[in-house]
Design a protein around this motif. Structure first.
Motif, short mmCIF file in Angstrom:
data_model
loop_
_atom_site.label_atom_id
_atom_site.label_comp_id
_atom_site.label_asym_id
_atom_site.label_seq_id
_atom_site.Cartn_x
_atom_site.Cartn_y
_atom_site.Cartn_z
N PHE B 39 0.85 -1.18 0.00
CA PHE B 39 0.00 0.00 0.00
C PHE B 39 0.89 1.24 0.00
CE2 PHE B 39 -3.98 -2.04 0.20
CZ PHE B 39 -3.83 -3.19 0.99
N PRO B 40 0.33 2.37 -0.42
CA PRO B 40 1.16 3.59 -0.53
C PRO B 40 1.91 3.92 0.74
CG PRO B 40 -0.97 3.93 -1.56
CD PRO B 40 -1.05 2.59 -0.88
N LYS B 41 3.17 4.23 0.57
CA LYS B 41 4.06 4.64 1.65
C LYS B 41 4.26 3.56 2.72
CE LYS B 41 3.11 9.55 1.04
NZ LYS B 41 4.26 9.71 0.15
N GLN B 42 3.97 2.34 2.38
CA GLN B 42 4.20 1.23 3.31
C GLN B 42 5.17 0.23 2.69
OE1 GLN B 42 0.72 -0.56 5.04
NE2 GLN B 42 -0.38 1.39 5.14
N SER B 43 5.71 -0.64 3.54
CA SER B 43 6.65 -1.61 3.02
C SER B 43 5.91 -2.80 2.43
CB SER B 43 7.59 -2.07 4.14
OG SER B 43 8.66 -2.84 3.61
N LEU B 44 6.67 -3.73 1.91
CA LEU B 44 6.09 -4.92 1.31
C LEU B 44 5.44 -5.79 2.37
CD1 LEU B 44 9.15 -5.88 -0.89
CD2 LEU B 44 7.04 -4.84 -1.69
N MET B 45 4.30 -6.35 2.02
CA MET B 45 3.65 -7.31 2.90
C MET B 45 3.51 -8.63 2.16
SD MET B 45 -0.06 -7.14 4.78
CE MET B 45 -0.96 -7.66 3.33
N LEU B 46 4.15 -9.65 2.69
CA LEU B 46 4.06 -10.95 2.06
C LEU B 46 2.64 -11.50 2.20
CD1 LEU B 46 5.54 -13.34 0.66
CD2 LEU B 46 5.99 -14.24 2.96
N MET B 47 2.07 -11.91 1.07
CA MET B 47 0.74 -12.50 1.09
C MET B 47 0.82 -14.02 1.14
SD MET B 47 -1.05 -10.20 -1.84
CE MET B 47 -2.67 -10.95 -1.60
N ALA B 48 1.66 -14.58 0.27
CA ALA B 48 1.71 -16.04 0.18
C ALA B 48 2.99 -16.47 -0.50
CB ALA B 48 0.51 -16.55 -0.60
N SER B 89 -7.53 -2.52 -3.80
CA SER B 89 -6.67 -1.69 -4.65
C SER B 89 -5.31 -1.56 -4.00
CB SER B 89 -7.29 -0.31 -4.83
OG SER B 89 -8.56 -0.40 -5.45
N SER B 90 -4.29 -1.94 -4.74
CA SER B 90 -2.95 -1.95 -4.17
C SER B 90 -1.95 -2.24 -5.28
CB SER B 90 -2.86 -3.03 -3.08
OG SER B 90 -1.62 -2.96 -2.41
N PHE B 91 -0.71 -2.30 -4.89
CA PHE B 91 0.39 -2.66 -5.80
C PHE B 91 0.78 -4.09 -5.46
CE2 PHE B 91 3.41 -1.95 -8.87
CZ PHE B 91 4.74 -1.79 -8.46
N TYR B 92 0.56 -4.99 -6.42
CA TYR B 92 0.84 -6.41 -6.19
C TYR B 92 2.15 -6.76 -6.89
CZ TYR B 92 -3.86 -6.81 -4.36
OH TYR B 92 -5.00 -6.66 -3.59
N ILE B 93 3.06 -7.34 -6.14
CA ILE B 93 4.39 -7.63 -6.67
C ILE B 93 4.71 -9.10 -6.44
CG2 ILE B 93 6.81 -6.93 -6.69
CD1 ILE B 93 6.01 -4.47 -5.07
N CYS B 94 5.18 -9.76 -7.47
CA CYS B 94 5.62 -11.14 -7.30
C CYS B 94 7.14 -11.17 -7.30
CB CYS B 94 5.07 -12.04 -8.39
SG CYS B 94 5.88 -11.84 -9.99
N SER B 95 7.66 -12.25 -6.78
CA SER B 95 9.11 -12.44 -6.81
C SER B 95 9.40 -13.93 -6.92
CB SER B 95 9.77 -11.86 -5.56
OG SER B 95 9.42 -12.63 -4.42
N ALA B 96 10.62 -14.22 -7.26
CA ALA B 96 11.05 -15.60 -7.40
C ALA B 96 12.48 -15.72 -6.92
CB ALA B 96 10.93 -16.05 -8.86
#
Lengths: 112, 118
Positions: B39-48, B89-96
């Motif tokens: 979310f804006p101005k917040q750090s990454l939050m791991l979902m899964a 509504s948010s910024f969804y980011i994946c990683s590997a």
């Protein structure tokens, strides 16, 4: 609870100066440490990783790890306006990168 | 090397619809992929955490029936936001993660997907 703490900033440095970003972590057994850079509206970009005590240099960036004091830092030499971003510290207690704990990030502004 | 892509980069949808986001590792095989939300101005939050061929592991507070994750191959994971609402509504980011030398791994991020639910 595994905590990674960073000063949220903002940290402002003049162009050409050294920017010093610090991160402390609570899990003494942590093995892997990462620094990511995140520009506004973009996703994190890996800058460096470090596993062993001491310094690791890559171009203008130097990561410093002190496991005894539980801190890891990132130095940016000859700071440029393009370095202005939020820098995220991440720690993996297990030694890999599958269990990252992120700090809240430090916002760096390099003033021309 | 170690490039992760996401599609779409931006999506706007109506409340109640479902949105699918794809995450691909382009030049390496990713046994494990991760989905974060920011979310804006917040750090990454791991979902899964998503492992190829098995069910995803969700973080506490993340509804697995709302955020469906499929990791069907070593290069593709998908996140489907079902019945999206404005609060999604948010910024969804994946990683590997990519395995480096001597068993070391590094986590690389995709460019992110900005979701706006009207």
């Amino acid at each position: 609870q595994k905590e990674v703490e960073q000063n949220s900033g903002p940290l402002s440095v003049p162009e050409g100066a050294i920017a010093s970003l610090n991160c402390t972590y609570s899990d003494r057994g942590s093995q892997s440490f990462f620094w990511y850079r995140q520009y506004s509206g973009k996703s994190p970009e890996l800058i460096m990783f470090i596993y062993s005590n001491g310094d690791k240099e890559d171009g203008r960036f130097t990561a410093q790890l002190n496991k005894a004091s539980q801190y890891v830092s990132l130095l940016i030499r000859d700071s440029q306006p393009s370095d202005s971003a939020t820098y995220l510290c991440a720690v993996d207690p297990s030694g890999g990168a599958n269990n990252l704990f992120f700090g809240t990030g430090t916002r760096l502004t390099v003033i021309p | 090397g170690a490039v992760v892509s996401q599609h779409p980069s931006r999506v706007i949808c109506k409340s109640g619809t479902s949105v699918k986001i794809e995450c691909r590792s382009l030049d390496f095989q990713a046994t494990t992929m991760f989905w974060y939300r920011q979310f804006p101005k917040q750090s990454l939050m791991l979902m899964a955490t998503s492992n190829e061929g098995s069910k995803a592991t969700y973080e506490q507070g993340v509804e697995k029936d709302k955020f469906l994750i499929n990791h069907a191959s070593l290069t593709l994971s998908t996140l489907t936001v079902t019945s999206a609402h404005p609060e999604d509504s948010s910024f969804y980011i994946c990683s590997a993660t990519q395995h480096g030398g001597r068993g070391k791994e590094t986590q690389y991020f995709g460019p992110g997907t900005r979701l706006l639910v009207l």
